[in-house]
Enzyme design. Structure first.
Site, PDB file in Angstrom:
ATOM      1  N   GLU A  33       7.840  -4.688   1.148  1.00 24.53           N
ATOM      2  CA  GLU A  33       7.869  -4.480   2.588  1.00 24.53           C
ATOM      3  C   GLU A  33       6.822  -5.430   3.166  1.00 24.53           C
ATOM      4  O   GLU A  33       5.672  -5.412   2.715  1.00 24.53           O
ATOM      5  CB  GLU A  33       7.503  -3.025   2.908  1.00 24.53           C
ATOM      6  CG  GLU A  33       7.560  -2.767   4.391  1.00 24.53           C
ATOM      7  CD  GLU A  33       7.206  -1.340   4.792  1.00 24.53           C
ATOM      8  OE1 GLU A  33       7.025  -0.477   3.910  1.00 24.53           O
ATOM      9  OE2 GLU A  33       7.100  -1.119   6.008  1.00 24.53           O
ATOM     10  N   ARG A 258       4.400   3.098 -12.146  1.00 28.94           N
ATOM     11  CA  ARG A 258       3.548   2.217 -11.336  1.00 28.94           C
ATOM     12  C   ARG A 258       2.382   1.739 -12.169  1.00 28.94           C
ATOM     13  O   ARG A 258       1.924   2.464 -13.056  1.00 28.94           O
ATOM     14  CB  ARG A 258       2.923   3.020 -10.207  1.00 28.94           C
ATOM     15  CG  ARG A 258       3.722   3.151  -8.974  1.00 28.94           C
ATOM     16  CD  ARG A 258       2.918   3.929  -7.952  1.00 28.94           C
ATOM     17  NE  ARG A 258       2.314   3.025  -6.993  1.00 28.94           N
ATOM     18  CZ  ARG A 258       2.983   2.537  -5.944  1.00 28.94           C
ATOM     19  NH1 ARG A 258       4.218   2.878  -5.736  1.00 28.94           N
ATOM     20  NH2 ARG A 258       2.392   1.720  -5.107  1.00 28.94           N
ATOM     21  N   LYS A 268      -2.165  -0.190  -0.112  1.00 31.47           N
ATOM     22  CA  LYS A 268      -2.397  -1.118   0.985  1.00 31.47           C
ATOM     23  C   LYS A 268      -3.305  -0.501   2.046  1.00 31.47           C
ATOM     24  O   LYS A 268      -4.118  -1.182   2.635  1.00 31.47           O
ATOM     25  CB  LYS A 268      -1.062  -1.489   1.636  1.00 31.47           C
ATOM     26  CG  LYS A 268      -0.287  -2.499   0.842  1.00 31.47           C
ATOM     27  CD  LYS A 268       1.007  -2.841   1.557  1.00 31.47           C
ATOM     28  CE  LYS A 268       2.014  -3.440   0.592  1.00 31.47           C
ATOM     29  NZ  LYS A 268       3.358  -2.915   0.781  1.00 31.47           N
TER      30      LYS A 268
END
Ligand code: ATP
Ligand code: MG
Length: 544
Positions: A33, A258, A268
């Site tokens: 994204e 992950r 983030k």
């Protein structure tokens, strides 16, 4: 297309799909994204997506998942492209979710026409209150049984801008009693007046990720949609979209663990906080686990891919030790970085019996004699590191002490004859004598010394700013505490040292092993001065 020897569960699944004739070529996508910078976790995702496609001689697209206009920016798109190229992958096509906004909208009308989606007037708060809990079924929306015609009219009016943000939404009609919360009539479109970085103000309704993603995968011909474990619970919805829109062949979502690394963080949100509150110098600060930070630090991309390959692609989440990442970086640099000398805290040594100057030879790389040697000047004054001399040496001290010997690397053995102290009692200078017959490598002096230390020639050595780094987050014992409390605010140390002139003359960005100091990258500061910036320490000393 051929099967390959599977090295992980994803490849096993793909092999089965090939065997069963389900696919004729592998197509994946790397789906960031564009709302921030990539981090080392994304390198693992690149390895999974680009790496798997490559192994099967298939294709991997760069897919920008831009369904969230308020957070996304072209600046991030550009940074992401640059980062992927640096890691060394090439995408087949560059695709944006926003490329498909028209088709995604058409598909929503199809769901409405099929009686599988409805316009809901509940507020976001009401929707979540109606959703129920893990142990209790949710309540159906009072708007659930609107007619197809009414739904179509309302949805078109939503698109035309007739209703304020958040006043209505489109929901999939699935099952309010499903044990999977994601299946309880999830919202698939919302009203949001936000300027999109690519479509501008064309749209005031935007599709939700869970609905848009399977459509975008399908339209790109993705065979295997590889994502992280937190999407496992979303897979039934992913499949629902594919089944109810009649996708054939259907893309298959597979989840993997992950990447998490100790003493750093990859969210983030938190990285942004570090940047915005000024705890680091920017997204590319060498302490940041961002791709830009690692590149700026001087870490070779091959070392990062090696690390991600070695930790493997598995199904269970776990945290990897930072020391393991460091070991991969060290292995790479030990193999590839030239050797050079610098001292962090210079201590002047005068060789009272030495006159003139000479050129000594040093190997560019001790493991690669084919690279040859270079010349290093030697003269009456040299600098050694303060930490290599002790006034009160412990037993078995192997470096320099009063009336002791030490070898200067690739040069001579010296003897400390006199220690000159300053007013404050600090060692100011050492007066030493060198042993002429001890010149390396043809030492005929017969003197046995245990210690060898690095040095810098006093005549030709240059001033250098040496930067060393600590970890961003304090140890695991703080785990679970707020990031703010775990933050290591004291993680950059600056030394004013001396370095060989060779370092100043070479190109910026070059990596070196500074002998006995660590792996460093050469750079230049704002005023044109030489800077050596730490990539990784020489040994795993960080647990101490
Ligand atoms: P974050 O907010 O933590 O940076 P994200 O999931 O929001 O991560 P995206 O840009 O949406 O970031 O992620 C792009 C792809 O990278 C997704 O498929 C995601 O699953 C994957 N990814 C993100 N973080 C990791 C990680 N730590 N390890 C492996 N893959 C990851
Ligand atoms: Mg995400």
């Amino acid at each position: 297309m051929n099967k390959i020897e599977a090295t992980n569960f994803i490849e096993q699944i793909i092999n089965e799909d090939i065997e069963n004739g389900k696919i004729s070529a592998v197509q994946t996508r790397f789906p960031p994204e564009p709302n921030g910078y990539l981090h080392i976790g994304h390198i693992k995702s690149m390895l999974v997506n680009f790496g798997t496609a490559k192994k099967y001689e298939g294709k991997c697209n760069l897919f920008f998942d831009d369904t969230n206009p308020s957070k996304e920016k072209t600046e991030f798109v550009d940074a992401i492209r640059k980062d992927i190229e640096w890691v060394g992958y090439q995408w087949a096509k560059e695709v944006y979710a926003s490329d498909f906004f028209d088709i995604i909208y058409e598909y929503a009308e199809k769901l409405i026409q099929d009686g599988k989606a409805f316009v809901c007037d509940l507020s976001p708060e009401e929707i979540s209150a109606f959703r129920g809990t893990l142990t209790e079924a949710g309540k159906e929306s009072p708007y659930r049984n609107r007619s197809v015609e009414e739904n179509l009219t309302l949805f078109r009016e939503m698109k035309a801008g007739k209703y304020p943000d958040g006043s209505k939404c489109l929901r999939a009609k699935i099952d309010m009693a499903s044990p999977n919360m994601n299946m309880r009539d999830p919202v698939i479109y919302r009203i949001l007046r936000a300027t999109h970085h690519r479509t501008g103000d064309k749209w005031c309704i935007y599709p939700m990720y869970d609905y848009a993603h399977p459509i975008c995968d399908y339209l790109q011909g993705v065979t295997h949609s590889l994502c992280t474990l937190e999407f496992e619970d979303h897979r039934p919805l992913y499949d629902w979209v594919g089944i109810n829109l009649g996708f054939e062949p259907k893309p298959r979502q597979i989840e993997f663990a992950r990447l998490a690394v100790t003493n750093t963080v990859m969210s983030k949100r938190y990285l942004k906080k570090l940047v915005e509150e000024g705890h680091v110098h920017g997204w590319d600060d060498p302490r940041m686990p961002t791709v830009a930070g690692l590149r700026n630090r001087g870490v070779p991309p091959e070392a990062l891919l090696d690390f991600c390959t070695k930790i493997g692609i598995v199904k269970a989440n776990s945290e990897c030790q930072l020391s393991y990442l460091e070991a991969c970086i060290r292995d790479n640099l030990n193999e590839n970085a030239e050797r050079a000398m610098a001292v962090l805290e210079p201590l002047k040594v005068t060789l009272t019996n030495y006159e003139g100057e000479e050129e000594l030879e040093t190997a560019l790389h001790p493991l690669k004699s084919e690279l040859g040697v270079r010349k290093v000047k030697f003269s009456k004054t040299v600098y050694i590191d303060r930490s290599d001399f002790s006034l009160n040496p412990p037993p078995k001290y192997q470096r320099l002490k009063a009336d002791g010997y030490v070898r200067l690397k690739n040069a001579y053995i010296i003897h400390c004859d006199e220690v000159v102290l300053g007013d404050n009692g600090e060692v100011q200078e050492l007066k030493c004598s060198y042993v002429p017959e001890s010149r390396s490598p043809f030492d005929t002096s017969g003197i046995k010394v245990k210690g060898t230390i690095q040095w810098v020639d006093g005549n030709t050595g240059v001033d250098v700013e040496i930067r060393r780094y600590g970890v961003l987050l304090k140890d695991a014992e703080y785990a679970g505490q707020d990031f703010g409390e775990r933050m290591n605010l004291d993680s950059e140390y600056i030394y004013h040292g001396k370095a060989e002139p060779y370092l100043a003359a070479c190109e910026d960005g070059k990596q070196f092993q500074l002998m006995r100091v660590g792996y460093y990258k050469k750079c230049t500061n704002a005023s044109g001065g030489l800077v050596l910036s730490e990539i990784v320490s020489l040994k795993d000393n960080f647990n101490k």
